[in-house]
Design a protein around this motif. Structure first.
Motif, short mmCIF file in Angstrom:
data_model
loop_
_atom_site.label_atom_id
_atom_site.label_comp_id
_atom_site.label_asym_id
_atom_site.label_seq_id
_atom_site.Cartn_x
_atom_site.Cartn_y
_atom_site.Cartn_z
N LYS A 1 -13.60 30.20 57.59
CA LYS A 1 -14.34 29.47 56.30
C LYS A 1 -15.71 28.72 56.59
O LYS A 1 -15.66 28.19 57.74
CB LYS A 1 -13.38 28.24 56.00
N TYR B 1 -19.26 20.30 47.61
CA TYR B 1 -18.89 21.48 48.49
C TYR B 1 -18.51 22.52 47.98
O TYR B 1 -17.64 22.67 46.95
CB TYR B 1 -17.70 20.68 49.58
N ASP C 1 -17.27 26.99 48.89
CA ASP C 1 -16.77 27.82 49.83
C ASP C 1 -18.07 29.06 49.82
O ASP C 1 -18.11 29.61 48.79
CB ASP C 1 -15.49 28.41 49.56
N GLU D 1 -18.76 30.70 44.40
CA GLU D 1 -18.09 30.93 45.48
C GLU D 1 -17.88 32.85 45.58
O GLU D 1 -17.70 32.98 46.66
CB GLU D 1 -16.90 30.30 45.78
N GLN E 1 -18.44 26.31 54.45
CA GLN E 1 -18.91 25.78 53.21
C GLN E 1 -20.22 25.25 53.23
O GLN E 1 -20.85 24.91 54.31
CB GLN E 1 -17.79 24.27 53.17
N VAL F 1 -9.93 23.78 51.64
CA VAL F 1 -10.86 24.58 51.00
C VAL F 1 -10.58 24.52 49.55
O VAL F 1 -9.46 24.30 49.16
CB VAL F 1 -11.08 26.07 51.76
N SER F 2 -11.58 24.83 48.87
CA SER F 2 -11.41 24.81 47.49
C SER F 2 -10.39 25.91 47.13
O SER F 2 -10.43 26.95 47.60
CB SER F 2 -12.68 25.20 46.60
#
Length: 477
Positions: free
Chosen positions: A424, A404, A406, A166, A426, A15-16
């Protein structure tokens, strides 16, 4: 715009995240006070921003730390007193209410909290203050004040903040996407010229110009909702902005926003008068030359209505009332119960087409100002000894690519889920991208000299397929 939601298990997919090993070059070799840990601490504070933090250390600090009893840990005692007065007398915007810097009462509170963060005399004090505020202050006020403080403090400006889309996805993804993110969670647990050029690229023409006296033809339906469930205000096509029509069924009283139409008319007239007369007034009644060496900054401060305006009470906060009026916001019942439009958040302003119409109007004031300045001479513009012989460009190929982000902050979790942080989700959003390209500029020079080359890219043809003369279209580049 199309979206694709993907639910991910923490640890199974990347994930970021920020690479905390990349310290700002200016800080290389210096004591950054455990940079990696600071970075992680900051990111934890922004997690699930619309819920209280349930991390054990956060809960302990939030419940026990008292900034007022630790005044010696702040460099400016008066900053502590200012914020304490808001806190002690119940004047702070309550948690769960909507925050916008375009409401004066909200901005004043945010500035007071910013000072509390900014004047903390070390990282430990800042961190404890932030943790306390994270659970005790309005979510929007905290997010704004803490972010601004981090980028202004010399010991934290190198910290990388999480992407705003995000932290606060509500302002970037429509209600349907947010609801789907919550659904997946339940399953799991059970700048104006560029806009003009892009319009040309898509077959549209000039940005429309609007007049306050004429019905505003551009409607807007944002399809966004706030964390408390309220939908963003909508604006139908061809709305009247007169005070009678705009406020129909709403209260007037001492509510200054009910008179937004009058305010913008007064402020626009005074701005035009300052340009036409060549001077602006100060509070004492003296005159300031707007065509002096610093004149463009004086005019900019005046139009922006910032603290450096020569006379804020007279020239006012034009954008505050213009955005409220154009956004078709409901009048606030009080400072605790506001209902801002998309135009009243910097994060969402660019979604509304009228934003660009408003800024076109503002830019025209600067053109009006520039038209009264002396013309450039050939000596002002020429670069002696330099000759640009030719320019070559590769073909520019654009395409849509998935980006993408989050979206986990948009879902609500239990205290246990908050700490475990296993879920999570996305969102995959199509964004315009381009293939790599190069350009070559062939230059003859009779001497070695440093120079700056600016390259401006834009369509060659208007919406009717006619060639655009760059000499006549310079203002859009």
């Amino acid at each position: 715009m199309r979206f694709l939601l993907v639910a991910l298990l923490a640890g199974l997919c990347a994930v970021s995240a920020v690479s905390v090993g990349n310290v700002d070059p200016e800080y290389s070799g210096k004591d950054t006070g455990n940079y990696s840990q600071k970075q992680k601490d900051v990111w934890r504070l922004f997690k699930y921003i619309n819920q209280p933090s349930y991390y054990k250390d956060h809960v302990e600090i939030a419940n026990n730390y008292n900034f007022y009893e630790n005044k010696e840990l702040y460099n400016k005692p008066e900053a502590i007193e200012e914020f304490y007065n808001y806190y002690k007398y119940g004047k702070l915007l309550q948690r769960g209410e909507i925050f916008s810097v375009f409401y004066e009462e909200h901005l004043e509170q945010a500035i007071a909290l910013f000072k509390l963060f900014y004047y903390a005399n070390n990282w430990e004090t800042l961190y404890k203050t932030a943790v306390w505020a994270r659970n005790n202050v309005n979510e929007g006020v905290f997010l704004y004040s803490f972010s601004v403080a981090l980028i202004h403090r010399p010991d934290t400006y190198y910290i990388v903040l999480p992407p705003i889309y995000e932290i606060y996805p509500y302002y970037f993804y429509n209600t349907e996407v947010i609801q789907e993110a919550q659904y997946y969670k339940q399953l799991y647990y059970g700048q104006n010229a560029r806009y003009y050029l892009e319009r040309l690229s898509n077959g549209f023409g000039e940005i429309d110009y609007f007049n306050w006296e004429v019905p505003l033809k551009t409607g807007y339906y944002p399809s966004l909702s706030y964390p408390n469930g309220l939908q963003f205000p909508t604006r139908p096509n061809y709305v009247y902005l007169y005070e009678y029509f705009y406020n129909y069924g709403q209260k007037y009283g001492a509510n200054k926003y009910a008179y937004s139409y009058t305010h913008v008319q007064d402020y626009e007239r005074r701005i035009r008068d300052a340009i036409d007369s060549g001077y602006a007034y100060t509070k004492s009644g003296s005159k300031v030359d707007v065509f002096s060496q610093e004149g463009i900054n004086i005019l900019g401060n005046l139009i922006e209505g910032n603290p450096d305006s020569p006379y804020y009470q007279y020239y006012g906060g034009y954008q505050v009332f213009a955005r409220h009026l154009l956004g078709y916001s409901y009048q606030p019942l009080d400072y605790q119960t506001t209902y801002p439009s998309a135009l009243e958040h910097f994060e969402t302003s660019l979604r509304d087409p009228v934003f660009y119409q408003l800024y076109k109007k503002l830019i025209l004031y600067f053109y009006k100002y520039k038209n009264q300045l002396p013309y450039y001479t050939q000596n002002d513009l020429i670069f002696s000894g330099i000759n640009v012989k030719n320019v070559e460009f590769d073909r520019l190929v654009t395409y849509f690519d998935y980006f993408y982000a989050d979206l986990s902050n948009a879902v609500y979790v239990t205290p246990e889920e908050f700490v475990q942080d296993k879920f999570k989700v996305q969102v995959a959003q199509e964004r315009l991208n381009h293939k790599p390209f190069t350009y070559k500029i062939y230059v003859d020079s009779d001497k070695d000299v440093e120079a700056v080359v600016k390259v401006f890219l834009g369509p060659k043809y208007d919406e009717y397929g006619r060639y655009i003369n760059l000499t006549e279209n310079w203002m859009n580049f």
